[in-house]
Design an enzyme around this catalytic site. Sequence first.
Site, PDB file in Angstrom:
ATOM      1  CB  CYS A 245     -22.462  -2.535  -3.130  1.00  0.00           C
ATOM      2  SG  CYS A 245     -21.251  -1.707  -4.175  1.00  0.00           S
TER       3      CYS A 245
ATOM      4  CB  CYS B 255     -22.855  -0.488   1.012  1.00  0.00           C
ATOM      5  SG  CYS B 255     -21.725   0.825   1.534  1.00  0.00           S
TER       6      CYS B 255
ATOM      7  NE  ARG C 280     -10.913   0.384  12.208  1.00  0.00           N
ATOM      8  CZ  ARG C 280     -11.803  -0.112  11.343  1.00  0.00           C
ATOM      9  NH1 ARG C 280     -13.005  -0.432  11.763  1.00  0.00           N
ATOM     10  NH2 ARG C 280     -11.506  -0.268  10.083  1.00  0.00           N
ATOM     11  CE1 TYR C 281      -6.653  -1.475  12.049  1.00  0.00           C
ATOM     12  CE2 TYR C 281      -7.683   0.018  10.481  1.00  0.00           C
ATOM     13  CZ  TYR C 281      -7.578  -1.242  11.053  1.00  0.00           C
ATOM     14  OH  TYR C 281      -8.399  -2.241  10.621  1.00  0.00           O
TER      15      TYR C 281
ATOM     16  NE  ARG D 222     -16.975   3.576   5.445  1.00  0.00           N
ATOM     17  CZ  ARG D 222     -15.930   3.361   4.650  1.00  0.00           C
ATOM     18  NH1 ARG D 222     -15.986   3.707   3.380  1.00  0.00           N
ATOM     19  NH2 ARG D 222     -14.831   2.840   5.127  1.00  0.00           N
TER      20      ARG D 222
ATOM     21  CG  ASP E 226     -17.947  -5.475   7.312  1.00  0.00           C
ATOM     22  OD1 ASP E 226     -17.116  -6.227   7.849  1.00  0.00           O
ATOM     23  OD2 ASP E 226     -17.633  -4.454   6.678  1.00  0.00           O
TER      24      ASP E 226
ATOM     25  CG  ASP F 175     -13.190  -4.325   9.162  1.00  0.00           C
ATOM     26  OD1 ASP F 175     -12.608  -3.961  10.202  1.00  0.00           O
ATOM     27  OD2 ASP F 175     -13.115  -3.715   8.073  1.00  0.00           O
TER      28      ASP F 175
ATOM     29  CB  CYS G 215     -21.545   5.003  -4.712  1.00  0.00           C
ATOM     30  SG  CYS G 215     -20.856   4.938  -3.049  1.00  0.00           S
TER      31      CYS G 215
ATOM     32  CE  LYS H 112      -9.261  -3.334   6.063  1.00  0.00           C
ATOM     33  NZ  LYS H 112      -9.156  -2.081   6.840  1.00  0.00           N
TER      34      LYS H 112
ATOM     35  NE  ARG I  31      -3.500   1.329   8.769  1.00  0.00           N
ATOM     36  CZ  ARG I  31      -3.012   0.664   9.811  1.00  0.00           C
ATOM     37  NH1 ARG I  31      -2.113   1.224  10.610  1.00  0.00           N
ATOM     38  NH2 ARG I  31      -3.436  -0.546  10.077  1.00  0.00           N
TER      39      ARG I  31
END
Length: 415
Positions: free
Chosen positions: A154, A157, A137-138, A159, A318, A355, A150, A362, A141
């Site tokens: 959470c 989350c 996206r950037y 994702r 988010d 975000d 995981c 961000k 990186r």
Amino acid sequence: MHHDTSSASDKEPPSSRLLNSLKEFRSAGRGFWSDVSDSDWNDWTWQLKHRITTLEQLQRLMPTLTPEEYAGTTLANQKLALAFTPYFFNLIDPADENCPIRWQVIPRLEETYTASWEMADPCGEDSHSPVPGLVHRYPDRVLMLVTDRCASYCRYCTRSRLVSNATGYDFHPEFDRQIEYIRRSPEVRDVLLSGGDPLLFSDDKLDHLLSRLRAIPHVEFLRIGTRIPVFLPQRITPAFCAMLRKYHPLFISIHSNHPRELTTEVRDALGRLADAGIPLGNQSVLLRHVNDDPQVMKAQVQKLLMCRVKPYYIYQCDLISGSAHLRTSVRQGLEVMEKLRGHTTGYAVPQYVIDAPGGGGKVPVAPDYVLSRNADRVVIRNYEGEIFEYPEAEDGTPLTPAPREIGEPELVGKD
Ligand code: SF4
């Protein structure tokens, strides 16, 4: 002018008492698992094998489940799996419905309520994926998603569309294609491994992956995003740290939201990573019922520094589907930031970011310290609300003397 912050005395106000009690390091203890041997309890694979994953197990351990939690847990495995390690379970206060740990990992009925502005992929990652599991996206990186598992899940989350595979997303990262893409993209100088949690891989598997990335000459910098040091500090073994240190510069971003998560076990695990020369940062998600309180967040960031971790980001939650009950307002987020900047060590102050929904990346948000600005001057305020003027210089020219009416700016204490 400097402010002394070291006063702990009988005259201590209740707010400092709360701050100090939040900052105390405690062990998670053994709870229901007091008869388990030390070697099992401290073995990360034992912790994973004994995770709580079903309603029946949870009810047995926690007969105090509320109706919302009970209903949420019944439905959980269609959205995002229920799982937590015995170690992390011990941080929950079963007697407190508002326990900040509980809100993060125990499913709730409210997860089934969705608003029209909520999304399954709020950061637009799938639309920025040139190959499966790689997000570019950037410009310089990439984010490499290496697993959908995981140690615990959470409930907010970002994702959750893919982690735990509860929705049948069927995530299959293709390491060869991901690495080939990076190899052919000379502009990529920074690779962030995340998921899911990369630290669930065995030492050998992660070693192999890191060595393949390190073999790419233009990859200058590696990062890992993980919540394992918080969910499963037993994973951070000396052998694991010795393996990681071959891959410097390697940074690790952990994810911790509340000072109660920073136990003696976590502090020791983070110490081992820091001793291996790994710079550590923390990402928190601003969550209602958890940490949207300036006092809690202040304890959190100060305690992170005591664990040798730099508070890096606070994320506005988010717009993930079914997370409204955990989202707090941006206004409240700014209020939290206002109470940190200037009131505590600069190193302790993270950047608050949103975000941008849909994949804009961000965006930093901060209280307004610049009150006005024109060609001649900038009017600013400090953390105490005092107002100052700073004479502006044209780019590249030396500052001209300040006009009389501005006078000398008053210097305020700098950390
Ligand atoms: S550890 Fe990270 S990826 Fe895993 S459920 Fe929590 S927020 Fe999601």
